[in-house]
Design an enzyme around this catalytic site. Structure first.
Site, mmCIF file in Angstrom:
data_model
loop_
_atom_site.group_PDB
_atom_site.id
_atom_site.type_symbol
_atom_site.label_atom_id
_atom_site.label_comp_id
_atom_site.label_asym_id
_atom_site.label_seq_id
_atom_site.Cartn_x
_atom_site.Cartn_y
_atom_site.Cartn_z
ATOM 1 N N LYS A 153 0.839 -1.215 0.000
ATOM 2 C CA LYS A 153 0.000 0.000 0.000
ATOM 3 C C LYS A 153 0.872 1.264 0.000
ATOM 4 C CE LYS A 153 -2.156 -0.892 3.900
ATOM 5 N NZ LYS A 153 -1.455 -2.121 4.306
ATOM 6 N N ARG B 78 -9.087 0.674 9.244
ATOM 7 C CA ARG B 78 -8.659 -0.691 9.537
ATOM 8 C C ARG B 78 -9.723 -1.456 10.309
ATOM 9 N NH1 ARG B 78 -2.812 0.437 9.318
ATOM 10 N NH2 ARG B 78 -1.598 -1.468 9.514
ATOM 11 N N ARG C 97 12.051 -6.240 4.828
ATOM 12 C CA ARG C 97 11.806 -4.850 4.422
ATOM 13 C C ARG C 97 12.735 -3.883 5.176
ATOM 14 N NH1 ARG C 97 5.840 -2.160 4.796
ATOM 15 N NH2 ARG C 97 6.118 -2.377 7.046
ATOM 16 N N ARG D 194 11.906 -1.436 10.543
ATOM 17 C CA ARG D 194 10.855 -1.027 11.481
ATOM 18 C C ARG D 194 10.802 -1.997 12.657
ATOM 19 N NH1 ARG D 194 5.300 0.274 8.352
ATOM 20 N NH2 ARG D 194 4.513 -0.855 10.156
HETATM 21 P P1 AMP Z 1 1.245 0.516 9.204
HETATM 22 O O1 AMP Z 1 2.421 1.409 8.993
HETATM 23 O O2 AMP Z 1 0.042 0.938 8.419
HETATM 24 O O3 AMP Z 1 1.588 -0.943 9.022
HETATM 25 O O4 AMP Z 1 0.822 0.695 10.759
HETATM 26 C C1 AMP Z 1 1.727 0.376 11.792
HETATM 27 C C2 AMP Z 1 0.964 0.234 13.095
HETATM 28 O O5 AMP Z 1 0.329 1.482 13.432
HETATM 29 C C3 AMP Z 1 -0.160 -0.793 13.100
HETATM 30 O O6 AMP Z 1 0.292 -2.117 13.355
HETATM 31 C C4 AMP Z 1 -1.050 -0.257 14.235
HETATM 32 O O7 AMP Z 1 -0.476 -0.550 15.500
HETATM 33 C C5 AMP Z 1 -0.937 1.259 14.019
HETATM 34 N N1 AMP Z 1 -1.993 1.747 13.089
HETATM 35 C C6 AMP Z 1 -1.794 2.307 11.870
HETATM 36 N N2 AMP Z 1 -2.954 2.638 11.286
HETATM 37 C C7 AMP Z 1 -3.925 2.271 12.166
HETATM 38 C C8 AMP Z 1 -5.346 2.322 12.132
HETATM 39 N N3 AMP Z 1 -6.029 2.815 11.070
HETATM 40 N N4 AMP Z 1 -6.030 1.836 13.222
HETATM 41 C C9 AMP Z 1 -5.375 1.358 14.296
HETATM 42 N N5 AMP Z 1 -4.039 1.255 14.374
HETATM 43 C C10 AMP Z 1 -3.299 1.710 13.322
#
Ligand code: AMP
Length: 208
Positions: free
Chosen positions: A13, A88, A127, A154
């Site tokens: 994404k 999400r 990654r 990360r």
């Molecule tokens: P991502 O970078 O999108 O993989 O997000 C990393 C982490 O941030 C996720 O594993 C969640 O802990 C938190 N996070 C990001 N977006 C959301 C969301 N829309 N709702 C809840 N937690 C989120």
């Protein structure tokens, strides 16, 4: 262009969002990036979010909904936006619909980028990201191929946390595929292809 990008963590994404933003000049709204910046800066939001993120759990709905509402009012989002990693949960999707309709805006599409979960484990554990420009690469990139910056892994890209993030995705987020299908907004893309082929499919599906 007002788009939601759906898909498991590691489906691509962020990479596809970056390409759309570069070509079309719309705002990239990544809740993960916003939360990681807050954690790094040690703000109250970051302190609240960190333990959820480290465990691969979702940050509470009211926290991320508040963030996105605020971000959608910014100038750069008025030309259009790509939501990456939000919504999400169904609660977040319903809140987004309500907020957009209050702003007199519509979503054009929800693009689901689909990749087999085992392929995702391999992708995410190798990654690497650029500390300077955010480029998303792999462990083959010792330095950033775009800007020469330092690459890092990360904290949540270790195998245990990745598997938990995939479980959380399957339970909380995958139902949004049906939600957006029901709204006639769903577009499904094969995310197992090379990045540029995925991007070509995304543009074709969006008539861009
Ligand atoms: P991502 O970078 O999108 O993989 O997000 C990393 C982490 O941030 C996720 O594993 C969640 O802990 C938190 N996070 C990001 N977006 C959301 C969301 N829309 N709702 C809840 N937690 C989120």
């Amino acid at each position: 262009m007002n788009i939601v990008l759906l898909g498991a963590p590691g489906a691509g994404k962020g990479t596809q969002a970056a390409k759309l933003v570069e070509e079309f000049g719309v705002a990239h709204i990544s809740t993960g990036d916003i939360l990681r910046a807050a954690v790094k800066a040690g703000t109250p939001l970051g302190l609240q979010a960190k333990s959820y993120m480290d465990a691969g759990e979702l940050v509470p709905d009211e926290v991320v909904i508040g963030l996105v509402k605020d971000r959608l009012t910014k100038d750069d989002a008025q030309k259009g936006f790509i939501l990456d990693g939000f919504p999400r949960t169904t609660v977040q999707a319903v809140a987004l619909d309500a907020e957009l309709s209050a702003m007199g805006k519509d979503l054009d599409a929800a693009v689901a980028v689909e990749v087999d979960p085992e392929a995702i484990v391999a992708r995410l554990t190798s990654r690497r990201m650029c500390r300077v420009c955010g480029f998303i690469g792999s462990k083959a990139n010792e330095v950033c191929p775009k800007c020469g910056g330092e690459m890092y892994q990360r904290a949540d890209d270790n195998e245990t946390t990745v598997r938990n993030r995939l479980d959380v995705y399957a339970k909380a987020t995958a139902p949004l595929i049906d939600y957006y299908r029901g709204c006639n907004l769903l577009v499904e893309i094969d995310g197992a292809q090379a990045v540029d082929d995925v991007y070509a499919d995304v543009k074709k599906a969006l008539n861009l």
